[in-house]
Design a protein around this motif. Structure first.
Motif, short mmCIF file in Angstrom:
data_model
loop_
_atom_site.label_atom_id
_atom_site.label_comp_id
_atom_site.label_asym_id
_atom_site.label_seq_id
_atom_site.Cartn_x
_atom_site.Cartn_y
_atom_site.Cartn_z
N ARG A 4 0.82 -1.18 0.00
CA ARG A 4 0.00 0.00 0.00
C ARG A 4 0.86 1.24 0.00
NH1 ARG A 4 -2.64 -1.23 4.11
NH2 ARG A 4 -4.52 -2.04 3.16
N SER A 7 2.37 2.30 -3.47
CA SER A 7 1.51 2.69 -4.57
C SER A 7 1.86 4.10 -5.02
CB SER A 7 0.05 2.61 -4.15
OG SER A 7 -0.77 3.06 -5.19
N THR A 224 -9.94 0.86 -3.03
CA THR A 224 -8.53 1.17 -2.89
C THR A 224 -8.33 2.60 -2.40
OG1 THR A 224 -8.06 -0.35 -4.71
CG2 THR A 224 -6.30 1.16 -4.07
N ARG A 227 -9.16 3.07 1.33
CA ARG A 227 -8.15 2.53 2.24
C ARG A 227 -7.09 3.58 2.56
NH1 ARG A 227 -7.89 -3.23 -0.81
NH2 ARG A 227 -9.12 -4.45 0.65
N GLU A 297 -1.37 -5.72 0.56
CA GLU A 297 -2.47 -5.52 -0.37
C GLU A 297 -2.00 -5.67 -1.80
OE1 GLU A 297 -3.85 -1.59 -0.35
OE2 GLU A 297 -5.40 -1.94 -1.84
N ALA A 299 -1.92 -4.53 -5.41
CA ALA A 299 -2.15 -3.23 -6.05
C ALA A 299 -2.99 -3.41 -7.31
CB ALA A 299 -0.82 -2.58 -6.42
N ILE A 300 -3.72 -2.38 -7.66
CA ILE A 300 -4.56 -2.41 -8.83
C ILE A 300 -3.73 -2.69 -10.08
CG2 ILE A 300 -5.97 -0.96 -10.36
CD1 ILE A 300 -7.49 -1.71 -7.99
N LYS A 307 -11.65 -6.76 -6.31
CA LYS A 307 -12.05 -5.64 -5.47
C LYS A 307 -13.13 -6.01 -4.48
CE LYS A 307 -14.48 -1.46 -5.37
NZ LYS A 307 -15.69 -0.94 -5.58
#
Length: 308
Positions: A4, A7, A224, A227, A297, A299-300, A307
């Motif tokens: 996280r 990112s 996302t 968060r 987490e 990541a996208i 999701k």
């Protein structure tokens, strides 16, 4: 897979991308509403979305604790209700007006949860923009459409709070494979009777397309973002959504806003842009049952998770 903290995409940018996807899906759903009705469209969109989430994510059933169940069910029901009411509203009143009224949900969240009095200036400015967008003095707004949009606003406010709780409890997007099916079941109560007899390959293909735009992409992006942002910052940033609603209503549906509505757009854009400053949030470490230490987490941009 990236943590996280690693990112590189600002959370406010994820929220903006989600808003564009939501409003594009809403404008493209108008034709589908004409075929199967608003509840039928909501049911098809959410059902398609649930299938996609179940296909790309493993439901984190072993990680669910007893006290998570009310939040998961609540988020699913709120999502289903919000979707039905929003689509019912845009069947009766312009897209931009519907989004402006619906925005009162996150606006209330932002105002109630803000501990900084100066931060209330941005929701107040956004509210002024919403009033200009709705033009209540014209007296031509459909009362039932306004009511539907107001119920959607309550659902949206609940959605923001519950999504953040779920985002703080589960890694990746796996929880969406639990909440979106609940939303689909919620919408099925009125959606199936409304859509029955009107389903066709063309309708199903159209539903799949709008389901990717909403709920799949926005739910991933919003989870996302939530968060890493406070509910206040996220809720006020959503003031940009009426602007996107009016813009896509103009481009896709040819719903021409007035000069006063354009002024309203300017106000909500200013409020939304200002609200994202200082909105970063340090979420609690995610600890799954039976695992010691914080979870990482997905990541996208670099993971295979889903999701929630």
């Amino acid at each position: 897979m990236r943590s996280r903290k690693g990112s590189s995409v600002p959370p406010w940018m994820l929220a903006v991308a989600a808003m564009i996807s939501v409003q594009l899906s809403s404008s493209l759903s108008v034709g589908l509403i004409a075929e199967v009705g608003p509840a039928g469209t909501a049911w098809l969109r959410l059902t398609m979305g649930a299938i996609i989430f179940l296909a790309i994510a493993r439901p984190p059933l072993r990680s669910v604790r007893r006290n998570d169940i009310p939040t998961l069910l609540g988020l699913g029901v709120a999502t289903g209700l919000m979707t039905i009411m929003f689509l019912a509203a845009i069947e009766r009143i312009p897209l931009g007006t519907t989004v402006a009224i619906e925005f009162l949900g996150p606006l209330t969240v932002a105002a109630v949860l803000s501990r900084n009095r100066s931060a209330l200036a941005w929701p107040a400015l956004a509210l002024a923009g919403v009033v200009l967008l709705t033009e209540p003095w014209q007296g031509s707004i459909d009362p039932l459409g306004v009511l539907f949009a107001a119920i959607a606003a309550a659902g949206w406010g609940a959605y923001i709070l519950l999504t953040q709780r779920i985002g703080d409890r589960f890694t990746g997007i796996g929880a969406l494979s639990l909440t979106v099916p609940v939303a689909a079941v919620t919408s099925a109560i009125v959606g199936i009777p409304q859509a029955a007899g009107n389903l066709s390959p063309t309708v199903l293909l159209g539903a799949l397309g709008v389901a990717i735009l909403m709920p799949v992409l926005p739910f991933i992006l919003e989870l996302t973002a939530l968060r890493r942002m406070t509910s206040t910052a996220f809720g006020t940033l959503m003031s940009l959504e009426p602007a996107f609603g009016v813009l896509l209503g103009l481009v896709v549906l040819h719903q021409q806003p007035s000069v006063i509505q354009f002024l309203g757009i300017t106000l909500v854009v200013i409020a939304g842009a200002a609200a994202q400053r200082g909105g970063d949030r340090n979420p609690p470490a995610l600890i799954e049952p039976g695992i010691s230490g914080p979870a990482t987490e997905t990541a996208i941009t670099g993971g295979s998770g889903s999701k929630s």
